[in-house]
Scaffold this motif. Structure first.
Motif, PDB file in Angstrom:
ATOM      1  N   HIS A 282       0.817  -1.214   0.000  1.00  0.00           N
ATOM      2  CA  HIS A 282       0.000   0.000   0.000  1.00  0.00           C
ATOM      3  C   HIS A 282       0.855   1.270   0.000  1.00  0.00           C
ATOM      4  O   HIS A 282       0.345   2.353   0.277  1.00  0.00           O
ATOM      5  N   SER A 283       2.130   1.157  -0.321  1.00  0.00           N
ATOM      6  CA  SER A 283       3.032   2.298  -0.175  1.00  0.00           C
ATOM      7  C   SER A 283       2.681   3.452  -1.103  1.00  0.00           C
ATOM      8  O   SER A 283       2.781   4.622  -0.711  1.00  0.00           O
ATOM      9  N   ASP A 284       2.266   3.168  -2.337  1.00  0.00           N
ATOM     10  CA  ASP A 284       1.897   4.262  -3.241  1.00  0.00           C
ATOM     11  C   ASP A 284       0.634   4.967  -2.757  1.00  0.00           C
ATOM     12  O   ASP A 284       0.507   6.197  -2.846  1.00  0.00           O
ATOM     13  N   ARG A 285      -0.292   4.210  -2.212  1.00  0.00           N
ATOM     14  CA  ARG A 285      -1.539   4.800  -1.699  1.00  0.00           C
ATOM     15  C   ARG A 285      -1.264   5.697  -0.492  1.00  0.00           C
ATOM     16  O   ARG A 285      -1.808   6.796  -0.393  1.00  0.00           O
TER      17      ARG A 285
ATOM     18  N   ILE B 183       1.916   0.525  -7.414  1.00  0.00           N
ATOM     19  CA  ILE B 183       2.180  -0.828  -6.923  1.00  0.00           C
ATOM     20  C   ILE B 183       1.191  -1.781  -7.594  1.00  0.00           C
ATOM     21  O   ILE B 183      -0.026  -1.606  -7.494  1.00  0.00           O
ATOM     22  N   VAL B 184       1.738  -2.756  -8.298  1.00  0.00           N
ATOM     23  CA  VAL B 184       0.926  -3.788  -8.945  1.00  0.00           C
ATOM     24  C   VAL B 184       1.229  -5.108  -8.227  1.00  0.00           C
ATOM     25  O   VAL B 184       2.382  -5.541  -8.189  1.00  0.00           O
TER      26      VAL B 184
ATOM     27  N   ARG C 257       3.830 -10.153  -4.123  1.00  0.00           N
ATOM     28  CA  ARG C 257       4.956  -9.238  -4.273  1.00  0.00           C
ATOM     29  C   ARG C 257       4.428  -7.848  -4.616  1.00  0.00           C
ATOM     30  O   ARG C 257       3.619  -7.693  -5.542  1.00  0.00           O
ATOM     31  N   ALA C 258       4.874  -6.852  -3.884  1.00  0.00           N
ATOM     32  CA  ALA C 258       4.510  -5.459  -4.180  1.00  0.00           C
ATOM     33  C   ALA C 258       5.491  -4.922  -5.216  1.00  0.00           C
ATOM     34  O   ALA C 258       6.574  -4.450  -4.865  1.00  0.00           O
ATOM     35  N   GLN C 259       5.116  -4.997  -6.478  1.00  0.00           N
ATOM     36  CA  GLN C 259       6.010  -4.606  -7.564  1.00  0.00           C
ATOM     37  C   GLN C 259       5.619  -3.232  -8.087  1.00  0.00           C
ATOM     38  O   GLN C 259       4.493  -3.018  -8.527  1.00  0.00           O
ATOM     39  N   ALA C 260       6.548  -2.303  -8.049  1.00  0.00           N
ATOM     40  CA  ALA C 260       6.291  -0.965  -8.591  1.00  0.00           C
ATOM     41  C   ALA C 260       6.423  -0.998 -10.109  1.00  0.00           C
ATOM     42  O   ALA C 260       7.397  -1.523 -10.652  1.00  0.00           O
TER      43      ALA C 260
ATOM     44  N   THR D 240       7.495  -0.083 -17.443  1.00  0.00           N
ATOM     45  CA  THR D 240       8.723  -0.692 -16.946  1.00  0.00           C
ATOM     46  C   THR D 240       8.525  -1.153 -15.504  1.00  0.00           C
ATOM     47  O   THR D 240       7.923  -0.447 -14.692  1.00  0.00           O
ATOM     48  N   LEU D 241       9.051  -2.328 -15.190  1.00  0.00           N
ATOM     49  CA  LEU D 241       9.051  -2.805 -13.809  1.00  0.00           C
ATOM     50  C   LEU D 241      10.240  -2.166 -13.088  1.00  0.00           C
ATOM     51  O   LEU D 241      11.382  -2.289 -13.537  1.00  0.00           O
ATOM     52  N   ALA D 242       9.978  -1.441 -12.002  1.00  0.00           N
ATOM     53  CA  ALA D 242      11.065  -0.815 -11.249  1.00  0.00           C
ATOM     54  C   ALA D 242      12.063  -1.881 -10.831  1.00  0.00           C
ATOM     55  O   ALA D 242      11.693  -2.890 -10.220  1.00  0.00           O
TER      56      ALA D 242
END
Length: 400
Positions: A203-206, A219-220, A346-349, A355-357
């Motif tokens: 939930h970091s982007d939120r 975060i996807v 997995r919290a993937q940005a 692009t996947l961070a």
């Protein structure tokens, strides 16, 4: 902002948030730091749902934060486990090529490991069999420094060393420049602090947006599904066995992990989750799913990697297909040998261009530091990540 409940609020009681609180208190004794965790106990998500491998730093781009923090973090984490009586081991691992087309990637991986300061040995087929008699491969890297521990146990020990409030989901953030931050929890509590650290993982982007900062990514959630071997077949795997990863993705592929408890875990694959905490196909949160689907970066990612994603989806829906993938490393495996195991997310940005961070990502705002991308090897690197975040906050926020 009248009266402070503490100096720093850390949102997220996973291993990164707890390590950050620990680092802040170590760097500034007497600093009042409170960690807010929405679950009833720490480490319930990424921290407690992984294969327990302490990564040595083989895979990551030389000079990147992942490379530097993984190498340093592995040593620091093993020392922490030893000092605090947390079971751990250093069994080493094999990274195995099963096809000639993988040999150039294996060679590049060896070079990358050495640039990162990680010793590796290159093995042939006969040497592979000495380590893992049931594993098929034409070449491998032996990484002696790869370890194992229970990351959830590490989180529990860190929680004992800091101030943790559970059942404290943050639903609103009020930040005022020059004064500090106030957060409101789902239970209606309001807590005030001079500064805020966002270690909210999935939930970091939120949380960043609640604080008034645009993270520039989304975060996807990707679910990683595991199986375990039937106990009577656990003898097939002695240690840790990994495939040669595809450098286009941050995922390491389906691997074999013999745990200290004698169980052998196999996985994970990587499929889009239908909720940020979607640990199975039945868990769907419409608002979160709509938010993900509406993000242009997701569609650009899908167009670029649809073939890879289709293969992962097939293995998710078919145990037979999953078993076939495992047989590339372990030919004796049958579909009946695989028992369902618990999944992780997995919290993937994902960046707007799809692009996947690829590296750990941090951002700063007034009175605030955000940890925006901290998937694997973040558990391995938790102590250096915490020190990095603490240094950023102490350099920028007025805490005196």
């Amino acid at each position: 902002m009248a009266g402070y409940d503490c100096d720093v609020l850390v949102i997220g009681g996973g291993i990164v948030g707890l390590s950050t609180a620990h680092a802040l208190r170590a760097a500034r004794p007497g600093l009042r730091v409170t960690v807010l965790e929405k679950e009833p106990a720490p480490g319930r998500h990424q921290t407690g749902r992984n294969s327990g491998v302490i990564h040595s730093g083989v895979y990551y781009r030389p000079g990147s934060r992942k490379a530097r923090f993984a190498v340093r973090g592995a040593a620091e984490l093993l020392k922490f486990c030893a000092e605090h009586g947390i079971p751990h081991a250093v069994p080493g691992k094999l990274i195995v090529a099963t096809e000639p087309s993988e040999l150039p990637r294996l060679h590049e991986l060896a070079q990358r490991a050495r640039r990162n300061g990680v010793p590796v040995r290159e093995l042939g087929t006969a040497q592979i069999l000495q380590h893992e008699p049931a594993v098929r491969g034409i070449a491998a890297l032996r990484v002696e420094s790869t370890g194992q521990c229970d990351f959830a146990a590490v989180a529990r020990e860190l929680a004992r060393l800091v101030t943790l409030r559970t059942n404290a989901e943050v639903v609103a953030v009020d930040r005022r420049r020059g004064r500090g931050v106030a957060v409101r929890t789902a239970r209606g509590e309001v807590l005030r602090a001079r500064a805020l650290v966002n270690c909210a993982g999935l939930h970091s982007d939120r949380i960043a947006r609640l604080a008034g900062d645009e993270p520039g990514l989304r975060i996807v959630p990707f679910r990683g599904e595991f199986y375990r071997l039937r106990p009577e077949r656990a003898w097939l795997v002695r240690g840790l066995v990994y495939p040669v990863p595809d450098p286009a993705f941050p995922f390491l592929g389906v691997h074999l992990t013999a745990g200290p408890d004698g169980e052998v875990h196999i996985g994970p694959n990587a499929v889009p989750a239908l909720a940020r905490e979607g640990y199975d196909w039945r868990t769907v949160r419409a608002r979160e799913l709509a938010d993900t689907v509406a993000y242009p970066g997701v569609w650009r990612m899908a167009r670029r990697h649809w073939r890879y994603g289709a293969g992962e989806m097939h293995r998710s829906l078919s145990r037979r297909a999953f078993a076939a993938a495992v047989r590339r490393l372990l030919p004796e495996i049958t579909e009946d040998d695989l028992l369902p195991d618990r999944a992780g997310v997995r919290a993937q940005a994902v960046l707007p261009d799809g692009t996947l961070a690829d590296d750990f990502e941090f951002a700063e705002g007034p009175h605030t530091v955000h940890v925006l991308n901290a998937p694997s090897p973040a558990a391995t690197a938790c102590l250096p990540i915490g020190q990095e975040v603490a240094a950023r906050l102490l350099a920028s926020a007025p805490l005196d």
